[in-house]
Structure formats: structure tokens, C-alpha cells
Design an enzyme around this catalytic site. Structure first.
Site, PDB file in Angstrom:
ATOM      1  N   ARG A 153       0.852  -1.202   0.000  1.00 19.03           N
ATOM      2  CA  ARG A 153       0.000   0.000   0.000  1.00 19.03           C
ATOM      3  C   ARG A 153       0.879   1.240   0.000  1.00 19.03           C
ATOM      4  NH1 ARG A 153      -4.674   0.028   4.364  1.00 19.03           N
ATOM      5  NH2 ARG A 153      -2.911   0.488   5.714  1.00 19.03           N
ATOM      6  N   ASP A 156       0.225  -4.046  12.226  1.00 17.11           N
ATOM      7  CA  ASP A 156       0.719  -4.358  10.880  1.00 17.11           C
ATOM      8  C   ASP A 156       1.029  -5.845  10.796  1.00 17.11           C
ATOM      9  OD1 ASP A 156       2.547  -4.805   8.647  1.00 17.11           O
ATOM     10  OD2 ASP A 156       2.462  -2.641   8.422  1.00 17.11           O
ATOM     11  N   ASP A 164       4.527  -7.006   9.351  1.00 19.00           N
ATOM     12  CA  ASP A 164       5.628  -6.751  10.287  1.00 19.00           C
ATOM     13  C   ASP A 164       5.580  -7.728  11.459  1.00 19.00           C
ATOM     14  OD1 ASP A 164       6.727  -4.703   8.846  1.00 19.00           O
ATOM     15  OD2 ASP A 164       5.668  -3.123   9.926  1.00 19.00           O
ATOM     16  N   THR A 201      -1.466   7.449  -0.269  1.00 15.70           N
ATOM     17  CA  THR A 201      -2.786   7.290  -0.927  1.00 15.70           C
ATOM     18  C   THR A 201      -3.507   6.026  -0.443  1.00 15.70           C
ATOM     19  OG1 THR A 201      -1.874   5.943  -2.704  1.00 15.70           O
ATOM     20  CG2 THR A 201      -1.872   8.346  -3.027  1.00 15.70           C
TER      21      THR A 201
HETATM   22  C1  PRP Z   1      -1.242  -4.829   4.151  1.00 22.67           C
HETATM   23  C2  PRP Z   1      -1.974  -6.139   4.283  1.00 22.67           C
HETATM   24  C3  PRP Z   1      -2.808  -6.156   3.042  1.00 22.67           C
HETATM   25  C4  PRP Z   1      -3.122  -4.720   2.818  1.00 22.67           C
HETATM   26  C5  PRP Z   1      -4.542  -4.491   3.217  1.00 22.67           C
HETATM   27  O1  PRP Z   1      -0.173  -4.953   3.289  1.00 22.67           O
HETATM   28  O2  PRP Z   1      -1.123  -7.225   4.374  1.00 22.67           O
HETATM   29  O3  PRP Z   1      -2.136  -6.691   1.919  1.00 22.67           O
HETATM   30  O4  PRP Z   1      -2.231  -3.968   3.647  1.00 22.67           O
HETATM   31  O5  PRP Z   1      -4.877  -3.182   3.046  1.00 22.67           O
HETATM   32  P1  PRP Z   1      -5.972  -2.684   2.030  1.00 22.67           P
HETATM   33  O6  PRP Z   1      -7.202  -3.513   2.239  1.00 22.67           O
HETATM   34  O7  PRP Z   1      -6.170  -1.266   2.456  1.00 22.67           O
HETATM   35  O8  PRP Z   1      -5.427  -2.786   0.643  1.00 22.67           O
HETATM   36  P2  PRP Z   1       1.039  -3.917   3.238  1.00 22.67           P
HETATM   37  O9  PRP Z   1       0.825  -2.912   2.152  1.00 22.67           O
HETATM   38  O10 PRP Z   1       1.290  -3.375   4.594  1.00 22.67           O
HETATM   39  O11 PRP Z   1       2.224  -4.813   2.749  1.00 22.67           O
HETATM   40  P3  PRP Z   1       2.949  -6.035   3.503  1.00 22.67           P
HETATM   41  O12 PRP Z   1       1.944  -7.159   3.632  1.00 22.67           O
HETATM   42  O13 PRP Z   1       4.064  -6.364   2.579  1.00 22.67           O
HETATM   43  O14 PRP Z   1       3.419  -5.536   4.839  1.00 22.67           O
HETATM   44  N1  URA Z   2      -2.512  -3.745   6.923  1.00 20.57           N
HETATM   45  C1  URA Z   2      -2.216  -4.256   8.140  1.00 20.57           C
HETATM   46  O1  URA Z   2      -1.262  -5.036   8.289  1.00 20.57           O
HETATM   47  N2  URA Z   2      -2.972  -3.911   9.185  1.00 20.57           N
HETATM   48  C2  URA Z   2      -4.016  -3.067   9.063  1.00 20.57           C
HETATM   49  O2  URA Z   2      -4.686  -2.789  10.064  1.00 20.57           O
HETATM   50  C3  URA Z   2      -4.310  -2.545   7.798  1.00 20.57           C
HETATM   51  C4  URA Z   2      -3.535  -2.902   6.739  1.00 20.57           C
END
Ligand code: PRP
Ligand code: URA
Length: 208
Positions: free
Chosen positions: A103, A199, A202, A107
Site C-alpha cells: 500500500r 501491521d 511486520d 494514498t
Molecule cells: C497490508 C496487508 C494487506 C493490505 C490491506 O499490506 O497485508 O495486503 O495492507 O490493506 P488494504 O485492504 O487497504 O489494501 P502492506 O501494504 O502493509 O504490505 P505487507 O503485507 O508487505 O506488509
Molecule cells: N494492513 C495491516 O497489516 N494492518 C491493518 O490494520 C491494515 C492494513
């Protein structure tokens, strides 16, 4: 609105208490995400179609039932990876495709960085996997991409959802059933789910 199932099960509640707790470390967090993935898959697979086959037992021929379609698991990187092993434990014959999205921090829109899918995907039941359904952007664009490639039978499995994410996914893709372990209150100003679990990527991989 499409089909939404939020699992109501004491084992899921117990594991949710573990992963929501900020003091839970990566090992126990990963184990619980794995286990929730298994439980959700058991529930979701109740709707899979089966077809009859003749099987010869050591005693005689009999009719058995096997899955009509192959299954493909598509985790959205990174956090979706945490649920794959649990799903694969229940459906070991499934092939796995990977979709890489993150993400944008300002934005909140998903940005592509990887896509590798198995060749049989258009014939399969495809399980799109992401523990967090926040704005719904990552799940929605992944499903749009799969439909553009000709995939017609798609289900979404997540752990924590919220009204904003469910609304976006159900509006963009009313044909896709959504399976969640919990439905939370809302998104905060950083588009994180509240109360949520923080998160997920993480916490799974120890990157913060
Ligand atoms: C997080 C999570 C989802 C996304 C959900 O990913 O793992 O993929 O956000 O958010 P959304 O419904 O608003 O799209 P992130 O972008 O943090 O990447 P990561 O999994 O690599 O940490
Ligand atoms: N991605 C995450 O890992 N946690 C949230 O709460 C939203 C997006």
C-alpha cells in the site's frame, strides 16, 4: 451485497485473542495465523463442489466423491504468506500463485511488484488470501487482475475485516464470497483496522 461469512467459533476467538495482543511475539503470532487459516479453510471448503467417482476398495467397487475443480491459493504478499501453510495443510494438492502488492503510504492505494500464477488457474477455484481487509484495495485489484486473466470462481479468505473493506470488495466483486475470522469497527486515519492487530506483515516477519 455478496456472501459474507464471519466465523463464530470458540477456537477462532481464542486464537484471535492471541494475535490481537501486542505482547504476542512473532513465533506465536505466526502459529496462530497458520491455525486460523486452517479453520477458515475447513469452513469455506464446505461449499466446494464434488463429483462422483468409482473406486475399487479391497472388497468391492463403490462410489466416492472428489473435488470437481483444482484449487489454487493466491496469497497477497507479504502478509498473505502467513496463512498459506494452514490452507495448504487442509488442501495439500492446491497449487500456489503469488501476488506482490504494497500500500502506498499516502494514498493507501495498492502498488504492484510481483505476479506469478500457475497455468491451470482459469479452471480452478481460486482462494485469494490476505489476513487484513482494510480499505479493500489490495484484495479488489488482485481479484480484478485474476478476472482479466479468465478466472471465474474466486473466494476471499482474510482474518480481520472492517466495514470499509467489506463494502469495497462486495461492491467491486459481488460474486466473490468473503470469509473472515473477525469483523472490526473501523479504519483509522492511517487506514489501519481498529481494534485490529497492527501491521500483520511486520508482526509475522519481525520487520519492526
Ligand atoms: C497490508 C496487508 C494487506 C493490505 C490491506 O499490506 O497485508 O495486503 O495492507 O490493506 P488494504 O485492504 O487497504 O489494501 P502492506 O501494504 O502493509 O504490505 P505487507 O503485507 O508487505 O506488509
Ligand atoms: N494492513 C495491516 O497489516 N494492518 C491493518 O490494520 C491494515 C492494513
Amino acid at each position: 451485497m455478496g456472501y459474507l461469512k464471519v466465523l463464530d467459533h470458540p477456537l477462532i476467538d481464542h486464537k484471535m485473542a492471541i494475535i490481537r495482543n501486542k505482547n504476542t511475539g512473532p513465533k506465536e503470532f505466526r502459529e496462530s495465523v497458520f491455525e486460523i487459516g486452517m479453520l477458515l479453510t475447513y469452513e469455506l471448503s464446505k461449499n466446494f463442489k464434488s463429483v462422483p467417482v468409482e473406486v475399487e476398495t479391497p472388497m468391492e467397487k463403490t462410489t466416492c466423491y472428489v473435488l470437481e475443480k483444482p484449487v489454487v491459493i493466491v496469497p497477497i504478499l507479504r502478509a498473505g504468506l502467513g496463512m498459506v501453510e494452514g490452507i495448504h495443510t487442509i488442501i495439500p494438492q492446491a497449487k500456489i500463485g503469488h501476488v506482490g502488492l504494497y500500500r502506498d503510504e499516502k494514498t493507501f492505494e495498492p502498488v504492484w511488484y510481483f505476479c506469478k500464477l500457475p497455468p491451470n488457474i482459469t479452471e480452478a477455484v481460486v482462494l485469494v488470501v490476505d489476513p487484513m481487509l482494510a480499505t479493500g484495495g489490495s484484495a479488489s485489484v488482485t481479484i480484478s487482475m485474476l478476472k482479466e486473466k479468465g478466472v471465474t470462481d474466486i473466494r476471499f479468505i482474510g482474518i480481520v475485516g472492517c466495514p470499509e473493506g467489506v463494502k469495497r470488495l462486495a461492491t467491486d466483486h459481488p460474486d466473490v464470497a468473503i470469509y473472515l475470522a473477525a469483523m472490526d469497527s473501523h479504519l483509522n486515519e492511517d487506514a489501519y483496522i481498529v481494534p485490529g492487530l497492527g501491521d500483520c506483515g511486520d508482526r509475522l516477519f519481525g520487520t519492526k
